[in-house]
Each structure stands twice: as C-alpha cells, then as structure tokens.
Write a protein that holds these residues in place. Structure first.
Motif, PDB file in Angstrom:
ATOM      1  N   SER A 282     -12.308   5.949  -0.165  1.00  0.00           N
ATOM      2  CA  SER A 282     -11.915   5.460   1.151  1.00  0.00           C
ATOM      3  C   SER A 282     -10.463   4.970   1.145  1.00  0.00           C
ATOM      4  N   LEU A 283     -10.070   4.261   0.085  1.00  0.00           N
ATOM      5  CA  LEU A 283      -8.695   3.757  -0.007  1.00  0.00           C
ATOM      6  C   LEU A 283      -7.684   4.899  -0.159  1.00  0.00           C
ATOM      7  N   VAL A 284      -8.019   5.907  -0.938  1.00  0.00           N
ATOM      8  CA  VAL A 284      -7.122   7.068  -1.076  1.00  0.00           C
ATOM      9  C   VAL A 284      -6.996   7.769   0.274  1.00  0.00           C
ATOM     10  N   ASP A 285      -8.095   7.830   1.014  1.00  0.00           N
ATOM     11  CA  ASP A 285      -8.077   8.430   2.344  1.00  0.00           C
ATOM     12  C   ASP A 285      -7.179   7.635   3.296  1.00  0.00           C
ATOM     13  N   GLN A 286      -7.278   6.305   3.250  1.00  0.00           N
ATOM     14  CA  GLN A 286      -6.410   5.456   4.084  1.00  0.00           C
ATOM     15  C   GLN A 286      -4.943   5.693   3.733  1.00  0.00           C
ATOM     16  N   LEU A 287      -4.678   5.808   2.449  1.00  0.00           N
ATOM     17  CA  LEU A 287      -3.310   6.062   1.986  1.00  0.00           C
ATOM     18  C   LEU A 287      -2.811   7.391   2.548  1.00  0.00           C
ATOM     19  N   TYR A 288      -3.648   8.410   2.467  1.00  0.00           N
ATOM     20  CA  TYR A 288      -3.292   9.736   2.966  1.00  0.00           C
ATOM     21  C   TYR A 288      -2.996   9.690   4.462  1.00  0.00           C
ATOM     22  N   ASP A 289      -3.875   9.029   5.224  1.00  0.00           N
ATOM     23  CA  ASP A 289      -3.684   8.937   6.675  1.00  0.00           C
ATOM     24  C   ASP A 289      -2.383   8.213   7.021  1.00  0.00           C
ATOM     25  N   ALA A 290      -2.117   7.113   6.322  1.00  0.00           N
ATOM     26  CA  ALA A 290      -0.890   6.344   6.595  1.00  0.00           C
ATOM     27  C   ALA A 290       0.356   7.147   6.226  1.00  0.00           C
ATOM     28  N   MET A 291       0.295   7.873   5.121  1.00  0.00           N
ATOM     29  CA  MET A 291       1.449   8.674   4.710  1.00  0.00           C
ATOM     30  C   MET A 291       1.676   9.835   5.667  1.00  0.00           C
ATOM     31  N   ARG A 292       0.584  10.445   6.090  1.00  0.00           N
ATOM     32  CA  ARG A 292       0.683  11.560   7.034  1.00  0.00           C
ATOM     33  C   ARG A 292       1.311  11.111   8.344  1.00  0.00           C
ATOM     34  N   ALA A 293       1.036   9.860   8.713  1.00  0.00           N
ATOM     35  CA  ALA A 293       1.577   9.298   9.956  1.00  0.00           C
ATOM     36  C   ALA A 293       2.967   8.694   9.734  1.00  0.00           C
ATOM     37  N   SER A 294       3.538   8.915   8.543  1.00  0.00           N
ATOM     38  CA  SER A 294       4.869   8.397   8.179  1.00  0.00           C
ATOM     39  C   SER A 294       4.977   6.883   8.306  1.00  0.00           C
ATOM     40  N   LYS A 295       3.912   6.187   7.975  1.00  0.00           N
ATOM     41  CA  LYS A 295       3.911   4.716   8.030  1.00  0.00           C
ATOM     42  C   LYS A 295       4.287   4.172   6.648  1.00  0.00           C
ATOM     43  N   THR A 296       5.501   4.448   6.225  1.00  0.00           N
ATOM     44  CA  THR A 296       5.934   4.092   4.874  1.00  0.00           C
ATOM     45  C   THR A 296       5.822   2.601   4.602  1.00  0.00           C
ATOM     46  N   ASP A 297       6.233   1.774   5.558  1.00  0.00           N
ATOM     47  CA  ASP A 297       6.156   0.321   5.350  1.00  0.00           C
ATOM     48  C   ASP A 297       4.718  -0.120   5.108  1.00  0.00           C
ATOM     49  N   GLU A 298       3.818   0.377   5.941  1.00  0.00           N
ATOM     50  CA  GLU A 298       2.401   0.017   5.803  1.00  0.00           C
ATOM     51  C   GLU A 298       1.857   0.501   4.456  1.00  0.00           C
ATOM     52  N   VAL A 299       2.238   1.721   4.091  1.00  0.00           N
ATOM     53  CA  VAL A 299       1.801   2.295   2.813  1.00  0.00           C
ATOM     54  C   VAL A 299       2.238   1.402   1.659  1.00  0.00           C
ATOM     55  N   MET A 300       3.517   1.019   1.657  1.00  0.00           N
ATOM     56  CA  MET A 300       4.080   0.304   0.512  1.00  0.00           C
ATOM     57  C   MET A 300       3.727  -1.180   0.485  1.00  0.00           C
ATOM     58  N   LYS A 301       3.546  -1.774   1.663  1.00  0.00           N
ATOM     59  CA  LYS A 301       3.267  -3.215   1.712  1.00  0.00           C
ATOM     60  C   LYS A 301       1.775  -3.548   1.688  1.00  0.00           C
ATOM     61  N   THR A 302       0.956  -2.615   2.173  1.00  0.00           N
ATOM     62  CA  THR A 302      -0.471  -2.912   2.325  1.00  0.00           C
ATOM     63  C   THR A 302      -1.383  -1.938   1.593  1.00  0.00           C
ATOM     64  N   VAL A 303      -1.299  -0.679   1.943  1.00  0.00           N
ATOM     65  CA  VAL A 303      -2.292   0.291   1.479  1.00  0.00           C
ATOM     66  C   VAL A 303      -2.215   0.533  -0.034  1.00  0.00           C
ATOM     67  N   LEU A 304      -1.025   0.821  -0.531  1.00  0.00           N
ATOM     68  CA  LEU A 304      -0.896   1.097  -1.971  1.00  0.00           C
ATOM     69  C   LEU A 304      -1.210  -0.138  -2.824  1.00  0.00           C
ATOM     70  N   PRO A 305      -0.710  -1.326  -2.462  1.00  0.00           N
ATOM     71  CA  PRO A 305      -1.108  -2.515  -3.232  1.00  0.00           C
ATOM     72  C   PRO A 305      -2.620  -2.774  -3.194  1.00  0.00           C
ATOM     73  N   SER A 306      -3.272  -2.511  -2.057  1.00  0.00           N
ATOM     74  CA  SER A 306      -4.730  -2.671  -1.965  1.00  0.00           C
ATOM     75  C   SER A 306      -5.435  -1.700  -2.898  1.00  0.00           C
ATOM     76  N   LEU A 307      -4.950  -0.466  -2.910  1.00  0.00           N
ATOM     77  CA  LEU A 307      -5.534   0.549  -3.794  1.00  0.00           C
ATOM     78  C   LEU A 307      -5.362   0.137  -5.253  1.00  0.00           C
ATOM     79  N   LEU A 308      -4.174  -0.334  -5.605  1.00  0.00           N
ATOM     80  CA  LEU A 308      -3.908  -0.753  -6.985  1.00  0.00           C
ATOM     81  C   LEU A 308      -4.813  -1.920  -7.379  1.00  0.00           C
TER      82      LEU A 308
END
Length: 147
Positions: free
Chosen positions: A34-60
């Motif tokens: 689910s987290l990898v999917d969220q990351l994919y969706d955010a990246m596809r939507a070019s939400k780089t800030d969200e990816v780097m500040k929220t999604v990727l740290p949550s996944l890690l």
C-alpha cells in the motif's frame, strides 16, 4: 500505453499467492504494498514535496519496523536464513535512504523507476525469501510441544 489518470489498478497489487502463511507478516506486507502504491501515485502526480517529506519517510519508517519484527520472529525461531534476510533488508532500506539523501543534498527527485524497483524487490523477496521462512515455520514443532 497506460492512461495515467486510470486508477483502476495500482502499481503494487497484493495477491493471495504472496502469503507467507504467517498472518502478522502478511498484514505487514500488505501495508508495504500500500505504501509503495501511495508513493507511485504521488510521484505520478508530480507531488515531489509530498513524496520527499511524507510518503518516502513513512515507507522507510514502516519498512524498518516490519524488518525488525520479521527478523525478531526469525531469530526466535532459530531460522537458518536469518543473516541472508538481514542483508536483503539492509539493501532495501539503503536504497530508500540513498534516494532521500540525494534529494536532501542535491535536490535530485526520484523517478518512477524507484517505485518499480521497490515493487519488483518486494514482490520477488516475499515470493522467494519470505516464503522460505513460511515453510520453515510451518514445519517446526510449536514451542512447548512435547519432547
């Protein structure tokens, strides 16, 4: 060519065939998907800030929590493949950490290939390495069973 607005199927879909026959681990694996999917969706939507500040740290963070739980379970069970599992786990977390580091230092945003790598790694790791411990655990005598 897939239409990027299409939400009918995520990048990282859980399948019952991925089950390792350890319910607590299956639940955690589903969360990782689910987290990898969220990351994919955010990246596809070019939400780089969200990816780097929220999604990727949550996944890690969740990945480390899951790997620690899995490794403790395997250590307690005397699983012979524990060291190998730990090596694979370190490789996976190192990839995410390196991506965060590249962004923090050089503002290099990750590409969608990162999500493909994470999905492929997760899928093959669960189907090959994690299923091996599922089989091992299923064949063990329950703790406290007769001598």
């Amino acid at each position: 060519k897939p239409h990027f607005g299409d939400k009918s199927m995520g990048l990282c879909e859980w399948k019952d065939s991925y089950s390792v026959q350890v319910p607590s681990m299956d639940v955690q694996h589903k969360k990782l998907f689910s987290l990898v999917d969220q990351l994919y969706d955010a990246m596809r939507a070019s939400k780089t800030d969200e990816v780097m500040k929220t999604v990727l740290p949550s996944l890690l963070s969740y990945t480390k929590t899951h790997f620690a739980a899995e490794e403790k379970m395997l250590k307690d069970a005397g699983y012979p493949g524990l060291a190998e599992q730990q090596d694979y786990h370190r490789q996976f977390t190192a990839k995410i950490e390196a991506t965060i580091e590249k962004y923090n230092v050089n503002k290099i945003a990750p590409s969608v290939t990162l999500t493909t790598f994470l999905k492929d790694w997760l899928t093959s790791h669960i189907q090959v390495k994690d299923k091996q411990y599922g089989t091992f655990l299923a064949q063990r005598k329950p703790v406290g069973a007769g001598k």
